[in-house]
Design a protein around this motif. Structure first.
Motif, PDB file in Angstrom:
ATOM      1  N   LEU A 190       0.833  -1.207   0.000  1.00  0.00           N
ATOM      2  CA  LEU A 190       0.000   0.000   0.000  1.00  0.00           C
ATOM      3  C   LEU A 190       0.869   1.260   0.000  1.00  0.00           C
ATOM      4  N   ALA A 191       1.931   1.240   0.810  1.00  0.00           N
ATOM      5  CA  ALA A 191       2.816   2.406   0.879  1.00  0.00           C
ATOM      6  C   ALA A 191       3.553   2.629  -0.431  1.00  0.00           C
ATOM      7  N   GLN A 192       3.868   1.551  -1.131  1.00  0.00           N
ATOM      8  CA  GLN A 192       4.569   1.683  -2.404  1.00  0.00           C
ATOM      9  C   GLN A 192       3.642   2.169  -3.516  1.00  0.00           C
ATOM     10  N   LEU A 193       2.407   1.705  -3.490  1.00  0.00           N
ATOM     11  CA  LEU A 193       1.476   2.064  -4.559  1.00  0.00           C
ATOM     12  C   LEU A 193       0.856   3.441  -4.354  1.00  0.00           C
ATOM     13  N   ASN A 194       0.631   3.856  -3.121  1.00  0.00           N
ATOM     14  CA  ASN A 194       0.101   5.193  -2.849  1.00  0.00           C
ATOM     15  C   ASN A 194       0.811   5.767  -1.636  1.00  0.00           C
ATOM     16  N   GLY A 226       9.884  15.488   2.719  1.00  0.00           N
ATOM     17  CA  GLY A 226      11.085  14.719   2.985  1.00  0.00           C
ATOM     18  C   GLY A 226      11.264  13.528   2.073  1.00  0.00           C
ATOM     19  N   PRO A 227      12.483  12.983   2.031  1.00  0.00           N
ATOM     20  CA  PRO A 227      12.792  11.859   1.143  1.00  0.00           C
ATOM     21  C   PRO A 227      11.974  10.608   1.434  1.00  0.00           C
ATOM     22  N   ALA A 228      11.440  10.464   2.663  1.00  0.00           N
ATOM     23  CA  ALA A 228      10.671   9.264   2.988  1.00  0.00           C
ATOM     24  C   ALA A 228       9.413   9.147   2.143  1.00  0.00           C
ATOM     25  N   PHE A 229       9.054  10.225   1.430  1.00  0.00           N
ATOM     26  CA  PHE A 229       7.864  10.197   0.596  1.00  0.00           C
ATOM     27  C   PHE A 229       8.070   9.332  -0.646  1.00  0.00           C
ATOM     28  N   TYR A 230       9.323   8.993  -0.954  1.00  0.00           N
ATOM     29  CA  TYR A 230       9.609   8.172  -2.135  1.00  0.00           C
ATOM     30  C   TYR A 230       9.740   6.711  -1.732  1.00  0.00           C
ATOM     31  N   HIS A 231       8.959   5.853  -2.368  1.00  0.00           N
ATOM     32  CA  HIS A 231       9.043   4.414  -2.146  1.00  0.00           C
ATOM     33  C   HIS A 231       9.085   3.731  -3.511  1.00  0.00           C
ATOM     34  N   PRO A 232      10.217   3.148  -3.926  1.00  0.00           N
ATOM     35  CA  PRO A 232      10.223   2.417  -5.194  1.00  0.00           C
ATOM     36  C   PRO A 232       9.325   1.200  -5.111  1.00  0.00           C
ATOM     37  N   LEU A 233       8.685   0.874  -6.217  1.00  0.00           N
ATOM     38  CA  LEU A 233       7.751  -0.246  -6.239  1.00  0.00           C
ATOM     39  C   LEU A 233       8.495  -1.559  -6.090  1.00  0.00           C
ATOM     40  N   ALA A 234       8.039  -2.397  -5.177  1.00  0.00           N
ATOM     41  CA  ALA A 234       8.666  -3.699  -4.974  1.00  0.00           C
ATOM     42  C   ALA A 234       8.267  -4.644  -6.097  1.00  0.00           C
ATOM     43  N   ALA A 235       8.897  -5.808  -6.139  1.00  0.00           N
ATOM     44  CA  ALA A 235       8.560  -6.803  -7.158  1.00  0.00           C
ATOM     45  C   ALA A 235       7.107  -7.214  -7.022  1.00  0.00           C
ATOM     46  N   PHE A 249       6.894   7.202  -8.160  1.00  0.00           N
ATOM     47  CA  PHE A 249       8.184   7.893  -8.125  1.00  0.00           C
ATOM     48  C   PHE A 249       7.969   9.383  -7.898  1.00  0.00           C
ATOM     49  N   VAL A 250       9.060  10.049  -7.521  1.00  0.00           N
ATOM     50  CA  VAL A 250       9.019  11.478  -7.212  1.00  0.00           C
ATOM     51  C   VAL A 250      10.061  12.198  -8.048  1.00  0.00           C
ATOM     52  N   LEU A 251       9.678  13.301  -8.661  1.00  0.00           N
ATOM     53  CA  LEU A 251      10.610  14.202  -9.323  1.00  0.00           C
ATOM     54  C   LEU A 251      10.899  15.369  -8.388  1.00  0.00           C
ATOM     55  N   TRP A 252      12.175  15.630  -8.166  1.00  0.00           N
ATOM     56  CA  TRP A 252      12.595  16.706  -7.270  1.00  0.00           C
ATOM     57  C   TRP A 252      13.236  17.836  -8.066  1.00  0.00           C
ATOM     58  N   ARG A 253      13.083  19.059  -7.598  1.00  0.00           N
ATOM     59  CA  ARG A 253      13.773  20.197  -8.180  1.00  0.00           C
ATOM     60  C   ARG A 253      14.253  21.112  -7.069  1.00  0.00           C
ATOM     61  N   ARG A 320       8.562  18.925  -5.203  1.00  0.00           N
ATOM     62  CA  ARG A 320       8.455  17.463  -5.269  1.00  0.00           C
ATOM     63  C   ARG A 320       7.158  17.115  -5.984  1.00  0.00           C
ATOM     64  N   LEU A 321       7.267  16.337  -7.028  1.00  0.00           N
ATOM     65  CA  LEU A 321       6.129  15.945  -7.855  1.00  0.00           C
ATOM     66  C   LEU A 321       6.002  14.426  -7.784  1.00  0.00           C
ATOM     67  N   VAL A 322       4.905  13.955  -7.210  1.00  0.00           N
ATOM     68  CA  VAL A 322       4.722  12.539  -6.924  1.00  0.00           C
ATOM     69  C   VAL A 322       3.778  11.929  -7.961  1.00  0.00           C
ATOM     70  N   PHE A 323       4.245  10.878  -8.628  1.00  0.00           N
ATOM     71  CA  PHE A 323       3.457  10.211  -9.660  1.00  0.00           C
ATOM     72  C   PHE A 323       3.148   8.780  -9.239  1.00  0.00           C
ATOM     73  N   ILE A 324       1.889   8.383  -9.373  1.00  0.00           N
ATOM     74  CA  ILE A 324       1.505   6.974  -9.344  1.00  0.00           C
ATOM     75  C   ILE A 324       0.932   6.712 -10.731  1.00  0.00           C
ATOM     76  N   ALA A 325       1.613   5.882 -11.494  1.00  0.00           N
ATOM     77  CA  ALA A 325       1.282   5.795 -12.917  1.00  0.00           C
ATOM     78  C   ALA A 325       1.459   4.371 -13.419  1.00  0.00           C
ATOM     79  N   ARG A 326       0.885   4.134 -14.584  1.00  0.00           N
ATOM     80  CA  ARG A 326       1.022   2.840 -15.245  1.00  0.00           C
ATOM     81  C   ARG A 326       1.682   3.067 -16.602  1.00  0.00           C
TER      82      ARG A 326
END
Length: 350
Positions: A190-194, A226-235, A249-253, A320-326
């Motif tokens: 759940l944390a990885q997907l959203n 903070g960086p904890a907002f980024y969670h790479p998707l597990a297998a 994923f998150v895009l940072w500037r 920080r731009l957070v994407f949940i995408a397919r």
């Protein structure tokens, strides 16, 4: 032609009186939506809550199971998907609730079908010219079965769309699990997907928790800092799965972005890739207002009205731009954002 986000930036905020919050309760089949809603409506301080139940099939039953609600406070919308075919019924139902005599409606809860994607509901609430002056979007809740939730997410794209839309994820059926540690893989999923949603366990105090959330002013659209907002998707799980091509994923500037340039970039992204976006949130530091972050929030082609926070929530002022995408190309997004930032970077005096 100006895109949707650019148009929202230029639009003046409408001046309305207090609007009725509409919360959405979604979740896959059998995840416990009606059970928990029935318990919730028994709370005395939630009087004035109207419920719209959207069911799948010709004959609805869930609305009859809401024994804690007054009959006049429950509206049934059949044909489960809440797609274009029944969107007019939703507008009509919300209009009738507002205009009915007697006690004023304080809040509305829409319980979706277990097979419904929430997107059409959110589009209707945010974009319909008859509803937006009178209603506002509240919290989007998603119930997830602690026993079967992970397999539902892997096998059913509807469950994934429901999770992606959620502000609050509610774990149900914990009484069927002997050891709470068994939910760890599901929580990680759940944390990885959203990663922007809050995950809450609906245990013995679940009714009080839900009551507090419904009585609260509304969700905070700002992503967690903070960086904890980024969670790479597990297998993904083994076997057939709809999770295999889902990314978070998150895009940072580090440098502020020009507001008009960012809006044009986002318009192009959504126009070209909107169907691949399950959820998008962001805090943006702009050149124009660097001390006030711009909150952006979208699902597929639908944007919430952008808003500025009075101040940054932490000392970290990066965009920080957070994407949940397919199937979205992260490298292409980063490269086009880099090009926009370079072209719009303020020129230093010579």
């Amino acid at each position: 032609m100006s895109g949707h986000f650019s148009a929202l930036l230029r639009a003046e905020a409408p001046h309305h009186g207090p609007r009725v919050p509409v919360s959405v309760l979604t979740g896959f089949l059998g995840s416990g939506k009606t059970t928990w809603l029935n318990r919730l409506l028994a709370s005395p301080d939630l009087s004035g809550t109207a419920v719209i139940v959207n069911e799948f099939g010709e004959t609805g039953l869930d609305h009859d199971l809401l024994t804690a609600a007054a009959p006049d406070d429950v509206v049934l919308l059949p044909n489960g998907c809440l797609c274009c075919a029944v969107r007019g019924d939703l507008v009509q139902a919300l209009g009738a609730l507002m205009d009915r005599p007697g006690q004023a409606i304080q809040r509305v809860v829409i319980e979706t079908s277990g097979l419904a994607e929430p997107g059409p509901i959110l589009r209707t609430l945010l974009l319909d010219p008859l509803l937006s002056p009178r209603y506002r979007l509240g919290t989007v809740f998603c119930t997830v079965d602690a026993v079967l939730g992970q397999s539902s997410l892997a096998q059913h794209p509807e469950a994934l769309a429901q999770l992606a839309a959620a502000d609050e994820v509610l774990l149900t059926k914990l009484d069927l699990i002997a050891d709470p540690a068994q939910t760890a893989p599901l929580r990680d999923c759940l944390a990885q997907l959203n990663p922007s949603a809050t995950v809450r366990a609906l245990g013995p105090d679940g009714v009080d928790l839900l009551r507090q959330r419904l009585l609260a002013p509304g969700p905070d659209l700002a992503p967690a800092p903070g960086p904890a907002f980024y969670h790479p998707l597990a297998a993904p799980p083994t076997g057939p799965s709809h999770l295999a091509d889902v990314q978070s994923f998150v895009l940072w500037r580090d440098e502020p972005l020009d507001l008009d340039g960012f809006a044009q970039w986002l318009d192009l992204v959504v126009a070209a890739q909107g169907e691949k976006l399950l959820r998008f949130k962001g805090l943006v530091q702009t050149v124009q207002t660097p001390e006030q972050p711009l909150v952006v929030h979208a699902m597929q082609h639908l944007f919430h009205p952008p808003a500025y926070l009075p101040a940054w929530p932490t000392a970290d002022h990066r965009t920080r731009l957070v994407f949940i995408a397919r199937g979205l190309d992260r490298e292409a997004l980063e490269s086009t954002l880099d090009v926009m930032a370079r072209r719009r970077r303020p020129r230093r005096p010579t």
